[in-house]
Scaffold this motif. Structure first.
Motif, PDB file in Angstrom:
ATOM      1  N   MET A 101     103.369  77.080 -25.673  1.00 42.14           N
ATOM      2  CA  MET A 101     104.805  77.159 -25.933  1.00 42.14           C
ATOM      3  C   MET A 101     105.092  77.135 -27.432  1.00 42.14           C
ATOM      4  O   MET A 101     105.861  77.950 -27.953  1.00 42.14           O
ATOM      5  CB  MET A 101     105.529  75.998 -25.244  1.00 42.14           C
ATOM      6  CG  MET A 101     105.525  76.047 -23.739  1.00 42.14           C
ATOM      7  SD  MET A 101     106.606  74.795 -23.002  1.00 42.14           S
ATOM      8  CE  MET A 101     108.197  75.542 -23.250  1.00 42.14           C
ATOM      9  N   ALA A 104     103.874  80.325 -29.199  1.00 43.15           N
ATOM     10  CA  ALA A 104     104.720  81.480 -28.879  1.00 43.15           C
ATOM     11  C   ALA A 104     105.997  81.456 -29.710  1.00 43.15           C
ATOM     12  O   ALA A 104     106.463  82.493 -30.201  1.00 43.15           O
ATOM     13  CB  ALA A 104     105.048  81.499 -27.386  1.00 43.15           C
ATOM     14  N   VAL A 136     111.292  81.160 -25.365  1.00 40.31           N
ATOM     15  CA  VAL A 136     110.222  80.420 -24.699  1.00 40.31           C
ATOM     16  C   VAL A 136     110.794  79.520 -23.607  1.00 40.31           C
ATOM     17  O   VAL A 136     110.226  79.420 -22.512  1.00 40.31           O
ATOM     18  CB  VAL A 136     109.425  79.600 -25.736  1.00 40.31           C
ATOM     19  CG1 VAL A 136     108.516  78.589 -25.044  1.00 40.31           C
ATOM     20  CG2 VAL A 136     108.600  80.524 -26.623  1.00 40.31           C
ATOM     21  N   ASP A 140     109.785  79.919 -19.678  1.00 41.61           N
ATOM     22  CA  ASP A 140     109.208  78.798 -18.939  1.00 41.61           C
ATOM     23  C   ASP A 140     110.050  78.464 -17.714  1.00 41.61           C
ATOM     24  O   ASP A 140     109.515  78.142 -16.648  1.00 41.61           O
ATOM     25  CB  ASP A 140     109.103  77.585 -19.864  1.00 41.61           C
ATOM     26  CG  ASP A 140     108.430  76.408 -19.192  1.00 41.61           C
ATOM     27  OD1 ASP A 140     107.201  76.463 -18.998  1.00 41.61           O
ATOM     28  OD2 ASP A 140     109.132  75.434 -18.844  1.00 41.61           O
ATOM     29  N   TYR A 510     104.707  84.301 -24.886  1.00 42.27           N
ATOM     30  CA  TYR A 510     104.463  83.132 -24.036  1.00 42.27           C
ATOM     31  C   TYR A 510     103.941  83.547 -22.658  1.00 42.27           C
ATOM     32  O   TYR A 510     102.955  82.979 -22.158  1.00 42.27           O
ATOM     33  CB  TYR A 510     105.750  82.330 -23.889  1.00 42.27           C
ATOM     34  CG  TYR A 510     105.638  81.194 -22.906  1.00 42.27           C
ATOM     35  CD1 TYR A 510     104.879  80.065 -23.189  1.00 42.27           C
ATOM     36  CD2 TYR A 510     106.289  81.248 -21.668  1.00 42.27           C
ATOM     37  CE1 TYR A 510     104.776  79.017 -22.289  1.00 42.27           C
ATOM     38  CE2 TYR A 510     106.192  80.214 -20.762  1.00 42.27           C
ATOM     39  CZ  TYR A 510     105.437  79.098 -21.072  1.00 42.27           C
ATOM     40  OH  TYR A 510     105.310  78.075 -20.169  1.00 42.27           O
TER      41      TYR A 510
END
Length: 517
Positions: A101, A104, A136, A140, A510
């Motif tokens: 993370m 990225a 990011v 996620d 990511y």
């Protein structure tokens, strides 16, 4: 250097984890270095172009001012950045996940910053970093099939972008007005001329590179305020942009080493006691105003059963539309209990450290929402007392170790020393249809420094690039010089696409990285 000592002696961090952490920190400092040579060209553009200083002394002076600006800027903007991406997204048992993370975010920001610098476009490092963080976070959230961020997080994002959108408009209008004021009050011919005004226009237009001819430097009384205002822009840039790097590094450390950096464990026992006293004072004030009572755990258990913690987490202790503050009061009491059970912050366990950080952030968010709804009728004295106590409580989570401030200041100031020429030419010659006058350069720099300083006061990240380039454009319009359509178009495109491009770029990096590694 306490932070470094703790990293080395953190028993849950393996050698491989330490290496990964060093890579992440190196990338974060690299971002600040790139930020230095990308953004600081804006700070020295007018002083170099108007021949008030030569390139070498200009960038060296700018680097020094950036260095001290980082130290003087505080941490308000830094934690605006930190709170855009909840640290618990990175604080994962899988260190690999957290590192991906972070990398990225950094990779997306660095790639876009470097690309726009290479093309000579004054793009915003602020837009780039914030876009990378959000990209990011969204990627996620898609992977985990959850919502990204709370209502408070999105409110903070909207506030940040409002500042980034308004600041160029302020720069444009204020610089135009200041130049018009100079034209009215200071009509000296030399002030409103440019370094090549002694060369006939027809000859100047035929020169492909006007820098091969002798340029006339300004008089001392013009040079001095121009140099000072350029130093002010560099100082303001360091004070604002340096905090973005601090916030990013703290995000890394809080996420990957929460036991060491989630709370400021360097505080003394007396300071810890002050935090406990402030928590109690806030709880007592809320209890008095709402008719509740502090530590009303039993009543909450009776009302919500065994799910009292779930209730508090699900509610987010968010906007309280009634003056029922019992969940918030209970949470304040629980935070106070954790502090009361330790003699020193360093003795907090990893679990208690993270729990206490979470509770303090939830308390702060709840108090902000509660004050926003104006449910509590506070006298001026009570409001002042509440804000003072909130500041004491926040100091436990909103801090930056000295070694981070020094590292960011050094990286930013060193980056300042290189790469200035591409953007200086854009700012000085390609925005307007005529050469920049001394009065225009002075107006743009004064307005840029003041606007960035205002952003610091409001704890909002402001783009030095957009403010200064907009200020130059404003002076060109006020001077009836006109704007070069191609350059303005390129700057506007960079402005419009920087955020979505950095969101997409960091999200892509990511997603690819998480699938490969």
């Amino acid at each position: 250097m306490d932070g470094i000592y703790l990293i080395v002696n953190q028993d849950t961090l393996s050698l491989a984890g330490l290496i990964m952490l060093c890579i992440a920190l190196g990338a974060a400092f690299a971002f600040e270095f790139v930020n230095g040579f990308h953004d600081t060209a804006n700070a020295v553009a007018t002083v170099i172009y108007t021949k008030s200083l030569g390139p070498t002394p200009a960038v060296v002076t700018s680097g020094i001012c950036n260095f001290f600006g980082v130290w003087a800027g505080g941490t308000g903007v830094a934690f605006t950045i930190v709170h855009l991406l909840p640290a618990d997204l990175i604080a994962n048992e899988d260190a690999r996940h957290g590192l991906i993370m972070v990398m990225a975010i950094l990779a997306g920001a660095i790639i876009w910053n470097f690309g726009t610098w290479f093309k000579g476009l004054p793009a915003s490092s602020s837009h780039t970093l914030i876009g990378s963080i959000i990209g990011v976070g969204l990627a996620d959230a898609v992977i985990r099939n959850v919502h990204f961020g709370s209502e408070s997080t999105w409110n903070k994002i909207s506030e940040v972008f409002l500042a980034l959108l308004i600041s160029p408009v302020i720069g444009f209008c204020a610089a135009a007005l200041l130049l018009l004021g100079l034209k009215i009050w200071f009509k000296h011919e030399h002030l409103h001329s440019h370094p090549y005004s002694h060369i006939p226009d027809e000859i100047l237009r035929e020169l492909k590179d006007k820098h091969t001819v002798h340029a006339r430097p300004p008089h001392f009384w013009i040079r001095l305020p121009t140099v000072l205002s350029s130093m002010a822009v560099s100082f303001a840039h360091g004070s604002n942009d340096g905090q973005k790097g601090m916030g990013l590094i703290m995000l890394i450390l809080i996420g990957l080493l929460p036991a060491n950096f989630a709370l400021d464990k360097s505080i003394s026992s007396q300071e810890l006691d002050k935090i406990a006293v402030s928590l109690k004072a806030v709880g007592d004030m809320l209890a008095a105003k709402s008719g509740g009572e502090q530590n009303s755990n039993d009543k909450l258990q009776q009302k919500y059963g065994k799910n009292v913690n779930t209730f508090i987490d699900d509610s987010g202790l968010g906007p309280l539309l009634t003056v029922d503050c019992k969940p918030l009061i209970w949470n304040i009491g629980e935070a106070g209990k954790i502090i009361a059970n330790v003699e020193h912050a360093r003795k907090l366990t990893k679990k208690d450290t993270w729990e206490l950080r979470t509770k303090i952030l939830m308390i702060e968010e709840s108090l902000s929402d509660l004050l926003l709804t104006k449910c509590l009728e506070l006298s001026p004295g009570e409001a002042k007392s509440l804000n003072e106590n909130r500041k004491v409580i926040r100091s436990f989570v909103e801090y930056v170790p000295t070694w981070i401030i020094f590292g960011v200041a050094l990286a930013l100031s060193c980056g300042t020393m290189i790469g200035w020429k591409r953007i200086v030419v854009t700012i000085g010659e390609k925005i307007g249809k005529s050469n920049m006058t001394y009065a225009q350069g002075l107006s743009a720099q004064i307005v840029a420094a003041c606007t960035i300083g205002l952003g610091n006061m409001l704890h909002m990240p402001v783009s030095t690039t957009h403010v200064l380039s907009s200020a130059v454009a404003g002076t060109m319009v006020a001077n009836k010089a006109g704007l070069q359509a191609k350059t303005v178009k390129d700057i506007l495109l960079a402005w419009v696409f920087t955020f979505p491009a950095s969101v997409a770029l960091s999200a892509f990096i990511y997603l690819v990285s998480i699938s490969l590694f």
